[in-house]
Design a protein around this motif. Sequence first.
Motif, PDB file in Angstrom:
ATOM      1  N   ALA A 110      -3.732   5.571  -3.213  1.00  0.00           N
ATOM      2  CA  ALA A 110      -4.865   6.807  -3.468  1.00  0.00           C
ATOM      3  C   ALA A 110      -4.341   8.012  -3.633  1.00  0.00           C
ATOM      4  CB  ALA A 110      -5.650   6.711  -2.012  1.00  0.00           C
ATOM      5  N   ALA A 111      -4.842   9.082  -4.380  1.00  0.00           N
ATOM      6  CA  ALA A 111      -4.493  10.388  -4.587  1.00  0.00           C
ATOM      7  C   ALA A 111      -5.509  11.377  -4.254  1.00  0.00           C
ATOM      8  CB  ALA A 111      -3.848  10.557  -6.076  1.00  0.00           C
ATOM      9  N   THR A 115       7.327   2.536  -8.114  1.00  0.00           N
ATOM     10  CA  THR A 115       6.973   4.180  -8.126  1.00  0.00           C
ATOM     11  C   THR A 115       5.637   4.357  -8.310  1.00  0.00           C
ATOM     12  OG1 THR A 115       9.264   4.353  -9.395  1.00  0.00           O
ATOM     13  CG2 THR A 115       7.522   6.056  -9.400  1.00  0.00           C
ATOM     14  N   PHE A 116       4.880   5.104  -7.605  1.00  0.00           N
ATOM     15  CA  PHE A 116       3.586   5.472  -7.545  1.00  0.00           C
ATOM     16  C   PHE A 116       3.332   6.921  -8.185  1.00  0.00           C
ATOM     17  CE2 PHE A 116      -0.381   6.569  -4.976  1.00  0.00           C
ATOM     18  CZ  PHE A 116      -1.391   6.076  -6.118  1.00  0.00           C
ATOM     19  N   SER A 117       2.938   7.263  -9.358  1.00  0.00           N
ATOM     20  CA  SER A 117       2.822   8.538  -9.974  1.00  0.00           C
ATOM     21  C   SER A 117       1.276   8.528 -10.530  1.00  0.00           C
ATOM     22  CB  SER A 117       3.796   8.557 -10.905  1.00  0.00           C
ATOM     23  OG  SER A 117       5.266   8.309 -10.523  1.00  0.00           O
ATOM     24  N   PRO A 118       0.240   9.238  -9.494  1.00  0.00           N
ATOM     25  CA  PRO A 118      -1.105   9.313 -10.055  1.00  0.00           C
ATOM     26  C   PRO A 118      -0.937  10.720 -10.605  1.00  0.00           C
ATOM     27  CG  PRO A 118      -0.723   9.587  -7.476  1.00  0.00           C
ATOM     28  CD  PRO A 118       0.458   9.239  -8.106  1.00  0.00           C
ATOM     29  N   ASP A 119      -1.905  10.732 -11.626  1.00  0.00           N
ATOM     30  CA  ASP A 119      -2.091  12.226 -12.491  1.00  0.00           C
ATOM     31  C   ASP A 119      -3.460  12.798 -11.750  1.00  0.00           C
ATOM     32  OD1 ASP A 119      -3.742  10.804 -13.973  1.00  0.00           O
ATOM     33  OD2 ASP A 119      -2.814  11.552 -15.765  1.00  0.00           O
ATOM     34  N   HIS A 120      -4.155  12.085 -11.251  1.00  0.00           N
ATOM     35  CA  HIS A 120      -5.751  12.737 -10.530  1.00  0.00           C
ATOM     36  C   HIS A 120      -6.167  11.892  -9.618  1.00  0.00           C
ATOM     37  CE1 HIS A 120      -7.002   9.157 -13.137  1.00  0.00           C
ATOM     38  NE2 HIS A 120      -8.081   9.500 -12.455  1.00  0.00           N
ATOM     39  N   ASP A 158       0.925  -1.101  -0.117  1.00  0.00           N
ATOM     40  CA  ASP A 158      -0.018  -0.229  -0.337  1.00  0.00           C
ATOM     41  C   ASP A 158       1.095   1.240  -0.060  1.00  0.00           C
ATOM     42  OD1 ASP A 158      -1.914   1.897   0.292  1.00  0.00           O
ATOM     43  OD2 ASP A 158      -2.850   1.087   2.132  1.00  0.00           O
ATOM     44  N   MET A 159       0.712   1.967  -1.160  1.00  0.00           N
ATOM     45  CA  MET A 159       1.665   3.180  -1.117  1.00  0.00           C
ATOM     46  C   MET A 159       1.022   4.297  -0.470  1.00  0.00           C
ATOM     47  SD  MET A 159       3.981   1.935  -3.100  1.00  0.00           S
ATOM     48  CE  MET A 159       5.113   3.371  -3.762  1.00  0.00           C
ATOM     49  N   GLY A 160      -0.378   4.274   0.019  1.00  0.00           N
ATOM     50  CA  GLY A 160      -1.059   5.157   0.958  1.00  0.00           C
ATOM     51  C   GLY A 160      -1.359   6.430   0.061  1.00  0.00           C
ATOM     52  N   TYR A 161      -1.529   7.651   0.471  1.00  0.00           N
ATOM     53  CA  TYR A 161      -2.234   8.582   0.100  1.00  0.00           C
ATOM     54  C   TYR A 161      -1.322   9.593  -0.368  1.00  0.00           C
ATOM     55  CZ  TYR A 161      -7.007   7.807   1.754  1.00  0.00           C
ATOM     56  OH  TYR A 161      -7.955   7.186   1.979  1.00  0.00           O
ATOM     57  N   VAL A 162      -1.376  10.151  -1.739  1.00  0.00           N
ATOM     58  CA  VAL A 162      -0.226  10.980  -2.456  1.00  0.00           C
ATOM     59  C   VAL A 162      -1.071  12.163  -3.047  1.00  0.00           C
ATOM     60  CG1 VAL A 162       1.530  11.143  -4.097  1.00  0.00           C
ATOM     61  CG2 VAL A 162       1.116   8.821  -2.850  1.00  0.00           C
ATOM     62  N   MET A 163      -0.429  13.304  -2.952  1.00  0.00           N
ATOM     63  CA  MET A 163      -1.006  14.455  -3.763  1.00  0.00           C
ATOM     64  C   MET A 163      -0.834  14.185  -5.067  1.00  0.00           C
ATOM     65  SD  MET A 163      -1.933  17.011  -1.750  1.00  0.00           S
ATOM     66  CE  MET A 163      -1.822  18.648  -2.602  1.00  0.00           C
ATOM     67  N   ALA A 164      -2.012  14.379  -5.882  1.00  0.00           N
ATOM     68  CA  ALA A 164      -2.152  14.300  -7.417  1.00  0.00           C
ATOM     69  C   ALA A 164      -1.072  14.886  -8.211  1.00  0.00           C
ATOM     70  CB  ALA A 164      -3.539  14.395  -7.961  1.00  0.00           C
ATOM     71  N   GLY A 165      -0.305  14.126  -8.683  1.00  0.00           N
ATOM     72  CA  GLY A 165       0.724  14.947  -9.525  1.00  0.00           C
ATOM     73  C   GLY A 165       1.975  14.661  -8.789  1.00  0.00           C
ATOM     74  N   ASP A 166       2.194  14.176  -7.685  1.00  0.00           N
ATOM     75  CA  ASP A 166       3.469  13.837  -6.896  1.00  0.00           C
ATOM     76  C   ASP A 166       3.924  12.321  -7.325  1.00  0.00           C
ATOM     77  OD1 ASP A 166       3.465  16.300  -5.913  1.00  0.00           O
ATOM     78  OD2 ASP A 166       2.991  15.936  -3.790  1.00  0.00           O
ATOM     79  N   GLY A 186      -2.056   8.497 -19.862  1.00  0.00           N
ATOM     80  CA  GLY A 186      -1.521   7.188 -20.609  1.00  0.00           C
ATOM     81  C   GLY A 186      -0.255   6.439 -19.972  1.00  0.00           C
ATOM     82  N   PHE A 187       0.235   6.953 -19.171  1.00  0.00           N
ATOM     83  CA  PHE A 187       1.540   6.398 -18.489  1.00  0.00           C
ATOM     84  C   PHE A 187       0.978   5.431 -17.437  1.00  0.00           C
ATOM     85  CE2 PHE A 187       3.577  10.122 -20.612  1.00  0.00           C
ATOM     86  CZ  PHE A 187       4.329   9.409 -21.314  1.00  0.00           C
ATOM     87  N   SER A 188       1.561   4.296 -17.093  1.00  0.00           N
ATOM     88  CA  SER A 188       1.460   3.539 -15.893  1.00  0.00           C
ATOM     89  C   SER A 188       1.368   4.377 -14.777  1.00  0.00           C
ATOM     90  CB  SER A 188       2.177   2.349 -15.966  1.00  0.00           C
ATOM     91  OG  SER A 188       2.193   1.397 -17.095  1.00  0.00           O
ATOM     92  N   VAL A 189       0.379   4.255 -13.900  1.00  0.00           N
ATOM     93  CA  VAL A 189       0.588   4.802 -12.370  1.00  0.00           C
ATOM     94  C   VAL A 189       1.605   4.004 -11.581  1.00  0.00           C
ATOM     95  CG1 VAL A 189      -1.411   3.464 -11.485  1.00  0.00           C
ATOM     96  CG2 VAL A 189      -1.140   5.830 -10.647  1.00  0.00           C
ATOM     97  N   PHE A 190       1.778   2.892 -11.757  1.00  0.00           N
ATOM     98  CA  PHE A 190       2.769   2.224 -11.200  1.00  0.00           C
ATOM     99  C   PHE A 190       3.841   1.718 -11.878  1.00  0.00           C
ATOM    100  CE2 PHE A 190      -0.852   1.149  -8.499  1.00  0.00           C
ATOM    101  CZ  PHE A 190      -0.497   1.643  -7.234  1.00  0.00           C
ATOM    102  N   SER A 191       4.973   1.706 -11.735  1.00  0.00           N
ATOM    103  CA  SER A 191       6.266   1.248 -12.337  1.00  0.00           C
ATOM    104  C   SER A 191       7.097   0.565 -11.463  1.00  0.00           C
ATOM    105  CB  SER A 191       6.917   2.387 -13.412  1.00  0.00           C
ATOM    106  OG  SER A 191       7.426   3.219 -12.395  1.00  0.00           O
ATOM    107  N   VAL A 192       8.008  -0.450 -11.855  1.00  0.00           N
ATOM    108  CA  VAL A 192       8.930  -1.091 -11.089  1.00  0.00           C
ATOM    109  C   VAL A 192      10.177  -1.154 -11.889  1.00  0.00           C
ATOM    110  CG1 VAL A 192       8.345  -3.385 -12.198  1.00  0.00           C
ATOM    111  CG2 VAL A 192       9.516  -3.294  -9.847  1.00  0.00           C
TER     112      VAL A 192
END
Length: 291
Positions: free
Chosen positions: A138-139, A106-111, A17-25, A82-88
């Motif tokens: 979550a973002a 890596t967790f990179s949510p955009d919204h 669980d990557m937890g809560y992240v600010m969208a765009g971070d 279009g990019f993956s939200v998770f990458s390894v």
Amino acid sequence: GHGVVPSTECSAGDVLDMGYVMAGDTVTATVKIKNTSSLTLPFSVQLESLSPTRDRDRQKIPSFLTSPLQRTEIVGTQNYNGFSVFSVSPTEGKIEAGTSQDFVVTFSPDHESLYYSDRLKVLLFGKQTAHEIRLKGAARDHLMFVEGGEPLDVPVESLAVTSPVAPQEALKGVPQEPVRSLLLLLEYVEGSAEPARAEITVGAMEGPVLAAKQAVEFSVDGGPELQRAGFSLDGPKGALERGQRQRIGVSWVPPADLQTSDPPLVSALLTVKGDITESYRVLLMARVVSA
């Protein structure tokens, strides 16, 4: 010759669980896999969201309609860009006998969404599944979050354009968001000496430095109706620094004049102030159950 069984140990459990992240971070976590066997293990890593059969697998009825126990799909919300939200990284290589390999997730949510998820699969020799780890995160667009209670939404995003339930207003110069709802169900065991309990959690994410000393402030306004119905609150107000979270406990003991045919349903207003002010209508539903 000697037959050797490849064996590994993983530092993560079944869920990361990557937890809560600010969208765009972007946040990262490290998973360590140790080769506990006596031979070199070639590995490769796969993400379920990048599976070549994903489009075909999506032509199914959503899980939340077919199984009450599984609300979310293996592959949940994905990025709009279009990019993956998770990458390894790395995606392939070899682990020598007795050594370990670090995998950076890596967790990179955009919204904003509460239902980002994927599945990470580690394969040995290109075919043997060594580990399966569910990735989730979550973002939010804003600094604070509230979690807990019974689910009132569906765990998939709608493509429809919806209008907010209430107009945005300015409250002391801070933007006001529409009211959201939370449902807490409290079940009191008949004859028990312990009250029924439930809780919600308010948290403040790591984010930009704010001018205010405290990042997030919250308070619950229940009024005398809560006490008359037998509810009591633990920690109804407080302030959080960035990265902190705090529990709001709710307990219920049936009042003497309770009508079992008409279980109580009362509401309280939770106000959370950070970079904006959010309001939550907390619905408290209680009932007596037999042991």
